[in-house]
Design an enzyme around this catalytic site. Structure first.
Site: not given
Ligand code: GLP
Length: 262
Positions: A68, A137, A139, A144
């Site tokens: 992304d 959440n 995702h 989302e």
């Molecule tokens: C981000 C990314 C995801 C990631 C998630 C969790 O915003 N787009 O690919 O897995 O949120 O982030 P973190 O690993 O910092 O908790």
């Protein structure tokens, strides 16, 4: 789904890296890796980088596709995913920057850019191993809650809670972009292997939803229950809400030698 529970976050990184490295070696030097941002896979990348430095893994001819990218953030912004992937993946793993791809978050024609991204993945034969974290959440990528379980790369509005979670990377909440381009859940499901890592108490509900919850767009990561080769590597904290934790440990401890990749 294979669920592996590790004593701590460091062990999660080491074990998940050994799984990814196994796929990379099995596929060969032109392996296609799907890479995620976020803090969850950082230890995994550190361990992969160590293997590269030691000379037991060569990723110089590998291709990578990011999940992304934010919409409207300049590429050179330190928190654009182009910058983050360069810093945390491309350089430490010795990837060729020309073979590292991200969605174009500044495209003037977003739908065309999204189609082009799907075509670029297809043109190299698809992703061999997709590295994933999970949002609080549920995702994956930036799919989302409410995302179509068969979605492809497209623009999405970031959830309010995701923007709040990611505000730690910016000076102020209002600097966090409101939109992103993300691979869809259908795109992610096309990867031949997926390896999801999660650590910490704040991921308990998301992990329970992904691993044991109903398959539902309310918890987008739960679609991985339909994946033939999904591995979920957790620390004790993130696994605390799993009803089947004892059975996952039992299965892992009694794996036949030929099935082991640690
Ligand atoms: C981000 C990314 C995801 C990631 C998630 C969790 O915003 N787009 O690919 O897995 O949120 O982030 P973190 O690993 O910092 O908790």
């Amino acid at each position: 789904m294979e669920v592996v529970i590790c004593p701590d976050a460091e062990a999660v990184g080491a074990l998940a890296a050994s799984k990814v490295a196994r796929v990379c070696r099995d596929v060969g030097p032109e392996v296609v890796i799907g890479v995620a941002t976020g803090s969850s896979p950082l230890a995994l990348y550190d361990h992969l980088a160590r293997l590269v430095r030691e000379g037991s893994l060569d990723l110089s001819r590998a291709t990578a596709f990011a999940l992304d990218e934010y919409v409207g953030l300049p590429v050179e912004h330190p928190e654009s995913y182009a910058s983050v992937i360069d810093r945390t993946v491309t350089q430490p793993l010795g990837l060729d920057p020309a073979r590292v791809h991200l969605p174009d978050g500044n495209a003037s024609d977003v739908p065309t850019a999204c189609r082009a991204y799907e075509q670029a993945i297809a043109a190299v034969g698809g992703v061999d191993v997709q590295i994933l974290g999970v949002g609080a959440n549920g995702h994956i990528g930036f799919n989302e809650p409410g995302s179509s379980l068969s979605s492809r790369t497209r623009i999405k509005t970031l959830a309010t809670s995701t923007r709040a979670d990611n505000a730690r990377f910016f000076e102020r909440l209002d600097q966090v972009p409101t939109h992103c381009i993300t691979q869809g859940l259908g795109t992610i499901m096309d990867a031949r292997e997926v390896v999801l890592v999660a650590q910490g108490q704040h991921k308990v509900d998301a992990v329970a939803g992904v691993v044991e919850g109903p398959v539902t767009a309310r918890c987008p990561g739960s679609v991985l229950q339909f994946h033939q080769h999904a591995t979920v590597v957790l620390d004790e904290h993130a696994s605390a809400g799993l009803a089947g934790a004892q059975e996952y440990r039992n299965a892992w401890d009694h794996k036949p030698d030929w099935q082991r990749w640690r």
